[in-house]
Scaffold this active site. Structure first.
Site, PDB file in Angstrom:
ATOM      1  N   GLU A  46       8.269 -25.608  10.346  1.00 15.48           N
ATOM      2  CA  GLU A  46       8.783 -25.522  11.718  1.00 15.48           C
ATOM      3  C   GLU A  46      10.016 -26.409  11.892  1.00 15.48           C
ATOM      4  O   GLU A  46      10.965 -26.035  12.569  1.00 15.48           O
ATOM      5  CB  GLU A  46       7.699 -25.913  12.733  1.00 15.48           C
ATOM      6  CG  GLU A  46       6.560 -24.907  12.836  1.00 15.48           C
ATOM      7  CD  GLU A  46       7.017 -23.530  13.290  1.00 15.48           C
ATOM      8  OE1 GLU A  46       8.108 -23.413  13.873  1.00 15.48           O
ATOM      9  OE2 GLU A  46       6.284 -22.554  13.041  1.00 15.48           O
ATOM     10  N   THR A  52      17.952 -23.041  11.682  1.00 16.83           N
ATOM     11  CA  THR A  52      18.253 -22.557  10.327  1.00 16.83           C
ATOM     12  C   THR A  52      17.507 -21.255  10.062  1.00 16.83           C
ATOM     13  O   THR A  52      16.346 -21.119  10.447  1.00 16.83           O
ATOM     14  CB  THR A  52      17.834 -23.621   9.279  1.00 16.83           C
ATOM     15  OG1 THR A  52      18.312 -24.897   9.704  1.00 16.83           O
ATOM     16  CG2 THR A  52      18.417 -23.334   7.921  1.00 16.83           C
ATOM     17  N   TYR A 129       7.635 -27.116  21.615  1.00 12.51           N
ATOM     18  CA  TYR A 129       7.582 -25.946  20.740  1.00 12.51           C
ATOM     19  C   TYR A 129       6.869 -26.289  19.410  1.00 12.51           C
ATOM     20  O   TYR A 129       5.940 -25.591  18.987  1.00 12.51           O
ATOM     21  CB  TYR A 129       8.999 -25.405  20.448  1.00 12.51           C
ATOM     22  CG  TYR A 129       8.953 -24.478  19.275  1.00 12.51           C
ATOM     23  CD1 TYR A 129       8.494 -23.173  19.435  1.00 12.51           C
ATOM     24  CD2 TYR A 129       9.238 -24.927  17.981  1.00 12.51           C
ATOM     25  CE1 TYR A 129       8.351 -22.332  18.353  1.00 12.51           C
ATOM     26  CE2 TYR A 129       9.100 -24.100  16.895  1.00 12.51           C
ATOM     27  CZ  TYR A 129       8.660 -22.801  17.079  1.00 12.51           C
ATOM     28  OH  TYR A 129       8.499 -21.980  16.008  1.00 12.51           O
ATOM     29  N   ASP A 147      10.139 -20.118  21.954  1.00 11.01           N
ATOM     30  CA  ASP A 147      11.427 -20.436  21.339  1.00 11.01           C
ATOM     31  C   ASP A 147      12.408 -19.331  21.733  1.00 11.01           C
ATOM     32  O   ASP A 147      12.075 -18.469  22.563  1.00 11.01           O
ATOM     33  CB  ASP A 147      11.289 -20.572  19.806  1.00 11.01           C
ATOM     34  CG  ASP A 147      10.971 -19.235  19.138  1.00 11.01           C
ATOM     35  OD1 ASP A 147      10.669 -18.246  19.864  1.00 11.01           O
ATOM     36  OD2 ASP A 147      11.032 -19.161  17.901  1.00 11.01           O
TER      37      ASP A 147
END
Ligand code: SF4
Length: 370
Positions: A46, A52, A129, A147
């Site tokens: 995560e 990325t 998150y 997200d």
């Protein structure tokens, strides 16, 4: 009280969840971090996946785990070694927090990522998150993730207006995500929502024909899926020119400093001495060398320039090579061999400068045997 974003009957909600979970079971990508329940490995994935892409993360994830297979091994490692194994992934504060947090987990939680939400949120670098993702996937805690991918799916399902990151809309999206969560399989549910956003309900051209929940999608019914969510107003990109010096002694050693002040540009990693370049980068550099390092810069060679983009900054790197008989003595500096610079944690901007210098050194030597 703001109006709920999604209104869906209890019966329809059961169907909605069934369709999503069944689609995920058949369509999920086989990713390394989906083959484990180990909270450390899930947490690592995560953190790496923040900012990325999946394809870029996979090789780093494997290499990092080969070097630090457990939370304990990460906590025991030196920060330099952690940063070196992160080099190239960028956003180095993630690696620093990961390392600091691993130590804290060993100290305060017996070496296991805490299962309690408040305790997880108290860890460095762990926000809502990340906590929801790790706790739901590793421990089955009923916490919904939100997200960018999930938010896009929800905005389209509801045909909602407004900028996703606007706080009042984000709060309504978080409530909607919690309302949809399949409590009996929260980890799979969260991954299904994220997977739908990443592979089907994509930003530019959503593939509504392949969508398991198209039946419930208002944006699709209205024919506006492609134009939602509303475009985000991006801050302007600032242009920065930086003159950097590769000092080189006859043994091939160079000098690097720890960048404590210009954090965002070189991520507080080892870097070549650098100075903001105005209209005359050569002169700015030569003054900087004499004043700060005591190096008379009589022979400055210009190297190929390079571009490097960091968040909202377009960085033009103007590297120069300065050959010296002896490297200056600078407190806290390191003097590695130029061709072994990657043994230290350095940013990709610094790697680009080093590569440019190495090419110049090799071409000045001419072809082998010449
Ligand atoms: Fe996204 Fe299309 Fe599915 Fe709606 S129907 S959620 S726009 S992929």
């Amino acid at each position: 009280m703001p109006k709920a974003l999604l209104t869906i009957s209890a019966e329809e909600l059961l169907r909605f969840r069934r369709e999503m979970l069944s689609w995920f079971e058949h369509s999920r990508r086989d990713l390394d971090w989906r083959r484990t329940n180990d909270p450390y490995r899930i947490w690592l994935s995560e953190i790496m996946l923040q900012q990325t892409r999946v394809a870029a993360v996979v090789p780093y994830y494997r290499r990092f785990l080969a070097r630090f297979p457990s939370l304990r091994s990460l906590a025991r490692a030196r920060l330099n070694s952690v940063l070196r194994n992160w080099a190239g992934l960028g956003y180095y504060s993630r690696a620093r927090n990961l390392h600091r947090t691993a130590k804290q987990i060993i100290r305060d939680h017996g070496g296991r990522f805490p299962r309690n939400l408040a305790q997880a949120l108290a860890l460095p670098g762990v926000g809502q998150y990340t906590a929801a993702a790790v706790l739901s996937i590793a421990y089955g805690e009923p916490l919904a993730v939100l997200d960018g991918n999930v938010a896009r799916v929800l905005v389209r399902l509801a045909a909602a207006n407004g900028e996703i990151r606007e706080p009042s809309l984000w709060k309504r999206l978080a409530d909607a995500a919690s309302g949809l969560l399949a409590g009996e399989a929260p980890g799979d549910w969260n991954q299904a929502m994220m997977e739908l956003g990443a592979t089907v309900c994509t930003p530019q051209a959503p593939c509504c024909e392949e969508c398991p929940v198209a039946h419930w999608c208002r944006a699709r019914a209205l024919g506006i899926a492609g134009s939602l969510p509303a475009a985000r107003r991006k801050p302007k990109t600032a242009r920065v020119s930086l003159a950097a010096t590769v000092l080189l002694d006859p043994d091939g050693r160079t000098l690097v400093l720890r960048d404590e002040d210009g954090g965002a540009l070189f991520s507080r990693l080892w870097q070549f001495p650098a100075v903001a370049a105005g209209r005359s980068p050569r002169r700015a550099l030569s003054e900087h060398l004499e004043r700060s390092l005591g190096v008379p810069a009589a022979t400055i060679e210009t190297l190929a320039s390079a571009r490097h983009t960091v968040t909202f900054r377009d960085l033009r790197l103007l590297p120069f090579l300065v050959r010296v008989e002896r490297l200056p003595v600078v407190p806290g500096a390191r003097t590695p061999l130029l061709h072994e610079l990657d043994r230290l944690p350095v940013s990709s901007a610094t790697q680009k400068i080093a590569a440019s210098a190495l090419r110049a050194v090799q071409s000045s030597r001419g072809p082998r045997g010449a």
